[in-house]
Scaffold this motif. Structure first.
Motif, PDB file in Angstrom:
ATOM      1  N   PHE A 108      41.926  40.491  38.157  1.00 36.68           N
ATOM      2  CA  PHE A 108      43.125  39.835  37.635  1.00 36.68           C
ATOM      3  C   PHE A 108      43.505  40.426  36.275  1.00 36.68           C
ATOM      4  CE2 PHE A 108      45.253  36.645  35.033  1.00 36.68           C
ATOM      5  CZ  PHE A 108      46.305  36.274  35.861  1.00 36.68           C
ATOM      6  N   GLU A 109      42.541  40.587  35.400  1.00 34.91           N
ATOM      7  CA  GLU A 109      42.819  41.109  34.057  1.00 34.91           C
ATOM      8  C   GLU A 109      43.253  42.572  34.093  1.00 34.91           C
ATOM      9  OE1 GLU A 109      42.690  39.493  30.709  1.00 34.91           O
ATOM     10  OE2 GLU A 109      43.295  38.147  32.319  1.00 34.91           O
ATOM     11  N   LEU A 110      42.626  43.372  34.958  1.00 37.69           N
ATOM     12  CA  LEU A 110      43.029  44.778  35.070  1.00 37.69           C
ATOM     13  C   LEU A 110      44.462  44.901  35.585  1.00 37.69           C
ATOM     14  CD1 LEU A 110      39.732  46.274  36.542  1.00 37.69           C
ATOM     15  CD2 LEU A 110      40.669  46.692  34.261  1.00 37.69           C
ATOM     16  N   TYR A 111      44.793  44.090  36.588  1.00 38.82           N
ATOM     17  CA  TYR A 111      46.160  44.117  37.120  1.00 38.82           C
ATOM     18  C   TYR A 111      47.151  43.549  36.101  1.00 38.82           C
ATOM     19  CZ  TYR A 111      43.841  44.763  41.689  1.00 38.82           C
ATOM     20  OH  TYR A 111      43.078  45.215  42.726  1.00 38.82           O
ATOM     21  N   ARG A 112      46.688  42.557  35.327  1.00 34.99           N
ATOM     22  CA  ARG A 112      47.581  41.939  34.335  1.00 34.99           C
ATOM     23  C   ARG A 112      47.975  42.945  33.253  1.00 34.99           C
ATOM     24  NH1 ARG A 112      47.551  38.525  29.624  1.00 34.99           N
ATOM     25  NH2 ARG A 112      45.310  38.879  29.295  1.00 34.99           N
ATOM     26  N   ILE A 113      47.103  43.871  32.939  1.00 31.47           N
ATOM     27  CA  ILE A 113      47.444  44.904  31.956  1.00 31.47           C
ATOM     28  C   ILE A 113      48.655  45.695  32.441  1.00 31.47           C
ATOM     29  CG2 ILE A 113      46.663  47.051  30.874  1.00 31.47           C
ATOM     30  CD1 ILE A 113      43.799  45.834  30.970  1.00 31.47           C
ATOM     31  N   ARG A 114      48.625  46.050  33.726  1.00 30.80           N
ATOM     32  CA  ARG A 114      49.768  46.809  34.260  1.00 30.80           C
ATOM     33  C   ARG A 114      51.021  45.943  34.339  1.00 30.80           C
ATOM     34  NH1 ARG A 114      49.717  51.540  38.833  1.00 30.80           N
ATOM     35  NH2 ARG A 114      51.927  52.093  38.572  1.00 30.80           N
ATOM     36  N   ILE A 132      38.904  43.133  28.127  1.00 32.30           N
ATOM     37  CA  ILE A 132      38.206  43.440  29.380  1.00 32.30           C
ATOM     38  C   ILE A 132      37.225  44.597  29.206  1.00 32.30           C
ATOM     39  CG2 ILE A 132      39.726  45.171  30.449  1.00 32.30           C
ATOM     40  CD1 ILE A 132      38.308  42.014  32.129  1.00 32.30           C
ATOM     41  N   ARG A 133      37.469  45.441  28.208  1.00 29.94           N
ATOM     42  CA  ARG A 133      36.607  46.606  27.995  1.00 29.94           C
ATOM     43  C   ARG A 133      35.163  46.210  27.670  1.00 29.94           C
ATOM     44  NH1 ARG A 133      37.513  51.033  23.258  1.00 29.94           N
ATOM     45  NH2 ARG A 133      37.493  49.102  22.064  1.00 29.94           N
ATOM     46  N   GLN A 134      34.993  45.054  27.046  1.00 33.30           N
ATOM     47  CA  GLN A 134      33.639  44.622  26.675  1.00 33.30           C
ATOM     48  C   GLN A 134      32.769  44.313  27.898  1.00 33.30           C
ATOM     49  OE1 GLN A 134      33.353  40.707  24.775  1.00 33.30           O
ATOM     50  NE2 GLN A 134      35.358  40.162  25.621  1.00 33.30           N
ATOM     51  N   HIS A 135      33.424  44.167  29.062  1.00 38.41           N
ATOM     52  CA  HIS A 135      32.679  43.877  30.302  1.00 38.41           C
ATOM     53  C   HIS A 135      32.508  45.124  31.173  1.00 38.41           C
ATOM     54  CE1 HIS A 135      33.066  39.690  29.267  1.00 38.41           C
ATOM     55  NE2 HIS A 135      34.382  39.764  29.286  1.00 38.41           N
ATOM     56  N   LYS A 136      32.811  46.295  30.611  1.00 34.92           N
ATOM     57  CA  LYS A 136      32.843  47.520  31.419  1.00 34.92           C
ATOM     58  C   LYS A 136      31.517  47.834  32.106  1.00 34.92           C
ATOM     59  CE  LYS A 136      34.676  52.221  31.299  1.00 34.92           C
ATOM     60  NZ  LYS A 136      33.651  52.776  32.161  1.00 34.92           N
ATOM     61  N   ASP A 137      30.402  47.471  31.463  1.00 33.27           N
ATOM     62  CA  ASP A 137      29.123  47.795  32.090  1.00 33.27           C
ATOM     63  C   ASP A 137      28.792  46.884  33.270  1.00 33.27           C
ATOM     64  OD1 ASP A 137      28.682  45.559  30.598  1.00 33.27           O
ATOM     65  OD2 ASP A 137      26.912  46.301  29.548  1.00 33.27           O
ATOM     66  N   ASP A 141      32.613  50.602  41.212  1.00 36.61           N
ATOM     67  CA  ASP A 141      33.493  51.784  41.277  1.00 36.61           C
ATOM     68  C   ASP A 141      34.968  51.403  41.371  1.00 36.61           C
ATOM     69  OD1 ASP A 141      31.369  53.438  41.070  1.00 36.61           O
ATOM     70  OD2 ASP A 141      31.448  54.228  43.119  1.00 36.61           O
ATOM     71  N   GLU A 142      35.259  50.353  42.149  1.00 35.07           N
ATOM     72  CA  GLU A 142      36.655  49.939  42.307  1.00 35.07           C
ATOM     73  C   GLU A 142      37.223  49.439  40.981  1.00 35.07           C
ATOM     74  OE1 GLU A 142      39.467  47.237  45.285  1.00 35.07           O
ATOM     75  OE2 GLU A 142      37.306  46.860  45.191  1.00 35.07           O
ATOM     76  N   MET A 143      36.431  48.646  40.267  1.00 35.38           N
ATOM     77  CA  MET A 143      36.876  48.162  38.955  1.00 35.38           C
ATOM     78  C   MET A 143      37.075  49.327  37.992  1.00 35.38           C
ATOM     79  SD  MET A 143      34.318  44.926  38.576  1.00 35.38           S
ATOM     80  CE  MET A 143      34.353  43.525  39.700  1.00 35.38           C
ATOM     81  N   ASN A 144      36.145  50.281  38.020  1.00 28.06           N
ATOM     82  CA  ASN A 144      36.272  51.451  37.141  1.00 28.06           C
ATOM     83  C   ASN A 144      37.509  52.263  37.468  1.00 28.06           C
ATOM     84  OD1 ASN A 144      34.178  51.722  35.113  1.00 28.06           O
ATOM     85  ND2 ASN A 144      32.734  51.708  36.819  1.00 28.06           N
ATOM     86  N   TYR A 174      36.835  58.341  40.442  1.00 29.28           N
ATOM     87  CA  TYR A 174      36.330  57.115  41.070  1.00 29.28           C
ATOM     88  C   TYR A 174      36.999  56.859  42.416  1.00 29.28           C
ATOM     89  CZ  TYR A 174      33.503  55.532  37.115  1.00 29.28           C
ATOM     90  OH  TYR A 174      32.527  55.423  36.154  1.00 29.28           O
ATOM     91  N   SER A 175      38.237  57.322  42.576  1.00 27.84           N
ATOM     92  CA  SER A 175      38.971  57.045  43.821  1.00 27.84           C
ATOM     93  C   SER A 175      38.329  57.705  45.032  1.00 27.84           C
ATOM     94  CB  SER A 175      40.425  57.520  43.694  1.00 27.84           C
ATOM     95  OG  SER A 175      40.509  58.943  43.740  1.00 27.84           O
TER      96      SER A 175
END
Length: 428
Positions: A108-114, A132-137, A141-144, A174-175
Motif C-alpha cells: 500500500f505504501e509503495l503504491y501510495r508513493i506513485r 517505508i525505507r526503514q523497513h527495506k530489510d 523481491d516483489e517489494m524490492n 528484481y523483475s
C-alpha cells in the motif's frame, strides 16, 4: 511465511526495542536471530511474540483478497485514471488489514508513493518513501521491485536523472524473478527510457523505448505509442539523426491528431522547434514554437507552466538568431510577464541575459560570471553551462581579456568532451 521479517516490521512500526518485545518470552539475542531468519523458533514462541504485537498469528496475506484490490489500485495509478485511483484508495483504507498487515501495508505504501507523484505531491511522496525505507530489510523481491521503481520515479521528479536511471535498473534486475504482466513490463521499459534520456544515456533510451513501443503497439495503445515516438524523436535528434527524428515526430503527430491529444501535439511541435533550430532553420523553428502555443491550455500544473516558459525561451532565441530585435524584445517582455505569476529561476536568468544583450547592458559580463554560469553549473545543466561559457569567452576575447576568455572556453570544451551528445548548436 517469513515470520522474522513480519516481527521486525511491526516492532519497528510500533516503536519497540528488541528488549521490550522479547522481555519475559525469549532473550533479545534470540529475537535478533529470529528477525534475521537465522533460526526457526517454536510455534509457541511466535504466538507469544505476535500476541504482544497485537497480531493474528494465523494470518497469511500473500493470498489475501486485498492483495488483488491493491494491484487493481496500482494499475489505475499507472494508467493515470485518477478518479478510479482515488476511489480504490479510499476503499482500501477502510479495510483494517491494509494498514495492520505487514505484507499489505508495504505494498500500500509503495503504491501510495506513485499515487502521490501522480497528484504532483512530490514532497509528500518523499516523506512516504523515507518512512517505508526503514523497513527495506523486510522486503521480498516483489517489494524490492516496486521500491526501486517508485524510488526511480521519485528521483526523476526531483530532476536527479542519473540516480533515477540506476534505481530503475535495480527494479529491472528484481523483475527477472517476477511474473510481470505486459502493462507492468512496458511501464518499466517506458520509465527506463525516460530516465535514460534525461540522464543522457541516449542509446539506452532508444533501446528501452523500442521495447516499450513493441508492447504498446501489440495492445493498440495509441497514446503510449505516441509518447514513445516523441521520446525516440528527441533521442535521434540528440544523435543528429534528424531524418529519423522527424520521422518519429511525424508518427507521434499523426497519432495525437487522430486521438485529439493536445498535450502530445504541444510536445511534438516544441521538439520540432528545437530540431529546426539545430538545423539553423530559424523561421521554421519559430513557426513550430508558435504552433505549439495553439495547444497550450489554461495552465494548472507546474509542468504546464514550465513548458510554456520553455516555448517563450525558444521563441526569444530564434528571433535573436535572426537578428530580429523587435521579436526578441516582444517575447522577453511576455516571459517576464509570465514570471510574475509563475516564478522560475532558470527562465528568469534566460530572459535576463537576452534583455541585457538587447539593451547593451554593460553589466552583462558580471551577470554571466557571478550569477548565470554558477547557477547552471550547480544544477549540473551542462547544455546551458556550455552555451553561456562560450558566449562569455567570446565576449572576453573581444575585450582582449585572453586569459580569462581561455578559462571559460576550456570549461565549455571539457563539458563537450565529457558529454559529446551536447555538441552542435551551442551558440547563444
Amino acid at each position: 511465511m517469513e515470520y522474522g521479517k513480519v516481527l521486525r516490521f511491526h516492532r519497528v512500526k510500533q516503536g519497540l526495542t528488541q528488549n521490550q518485545l522479547a522481555e519475559g518470552i525469549i532473550s533479545s539475542a534470540y529475537l535478533s536471530k529470529i528477525e534475521n531468519d537465522q533460526t526457526v523458533p517454536a510455534v509457541e514462541v511466535l504466538e507469544l511474540l505476535y500476541e504482544r504485537l497485537g497480531l493474528d498469528f494465523s494470518d497469511s496475506s500473500y493470498s489475501h483478497p486485498s492483495k488483488e484490490k491493491l494491484k487493481e489500485w496500482y494499475e489505475s495509478i499507472v494508467f493515470k485514471r485518477k478518479e478510479d485511483a482515488e476511489l480504490l484508495m479510499n476503499e482500501l483504507l477502510q479495510q483494517k488489514e491494509t494498514l495492520a498487515n505487514h505484507h499489505l501495508y508495504i505494498f500500500f505504501e509503495l503504491y501510495r508513493i506513485r499515487y502521490l507523484l501522480l497528484e504532483n505531491e512530490v514532497e509528500k511522496a518523499y516523506e512516504a518513501w523515507e518512512n517505508i525505507r526503514q523497513h527495506k530489510d523486510t522486503f521480498d523481491d516483489e517489494m524490492n521491485f516496486y521500491f526501486h521503481l517508485v524510488s526511480g520515479l521519485m528521483k526523476y521528479y526531483k530532476s536527479k536523472y542519473d540516480d533515477s536511471y540506476q534505481d530503475l535498473i535495480e527494479a529491472k534486475n528484481y523483475s527477472s524473478s517476477l511474473e510481470l504482466e505486459d502493462w507492468q513490463q512496458s511501464d518499466l521499459y517506458y520509465l527506463l527510457a525516460l530516465s535514460a534520456g534525461q540522464a543522457n544515456y541516449i542509446s539506452a533510451s532508444i533501446f528501452y523505448t523500442g521495447l516499450a513501443l513493441e508492447i504498446y503497439q501489440s495492445h493498440y495503445d495509441l497514446a503510449k505509442s505516441a509518447d514513445c515516438h516523441i521520446i525516440q524523436g528527441i533521442s535521434f535528434s540528440r544523435l543528429r539523426n534528424y531524418s529519423k527524428s522527424l520521422e518519429n515526430f511525424d508518427l507521434a503527430r499523426k497519432i495525437a491528431t487522430q486521438t485529439n491529444n493536445r498535450v502530445q501535439l504541444k510536445l511534438v511541435y516544441i521538439n520540432i522547434g528545437v530540431l529546426e533550430s539545430r538545423l539553423e532553420n530559424h523561421e521554421a523553428s519559430i513557426s513550430s514554437y508558435k504552433k505549439s502555443l495553439e495547444y497550450v491550455d489554461e495552465k494548472n500544473t507546474a509542468l504546464d507552466t514550465f513548458e510554456f516558459l520553455n516555448i517563450i525561451h525558444g521563441l526569444i532565441t530564434q528571433h535573436y538568431k535572426l537578428n530580429d530585435e523587435k521579436g526578441c524584445i516582444k517575447w522577453i517582455n511576455e516571459g517576464e510577464r509570465q514570471l510574475i505569476s509563475y516564478p522560475s529561476k532558470p527562465h528568469e536568468l534566460h530572459f535576463k541575459i537576452y534583455k541585457f544583450i538587447m539593451t547593451k547592458n554593460e553589466d552583462i559580463q558580471e551577470l554571466l560570471e557571478n550569477e548565470i554560469i554558477p547557477y547552471f553549473q550547480e544544477k549540473r545543466d551542462h547544455t546551458y553551462t556550455i552555451r553561456y561559457a562560450m558566449f562569455l569567452a567570446d565576449l572576453l576575447e573581444k575585450q582582449r581579456m585572453y586569459k580569462k576568455s581561455s578559462s571559460y572556453l576550456r570549461l565549455a570544451i571539457q563539458l563537450l568532451n565529457k558529454h559529446s551528445h551536447l555538441g552542435g548548436g551551442i551558440s547563444l
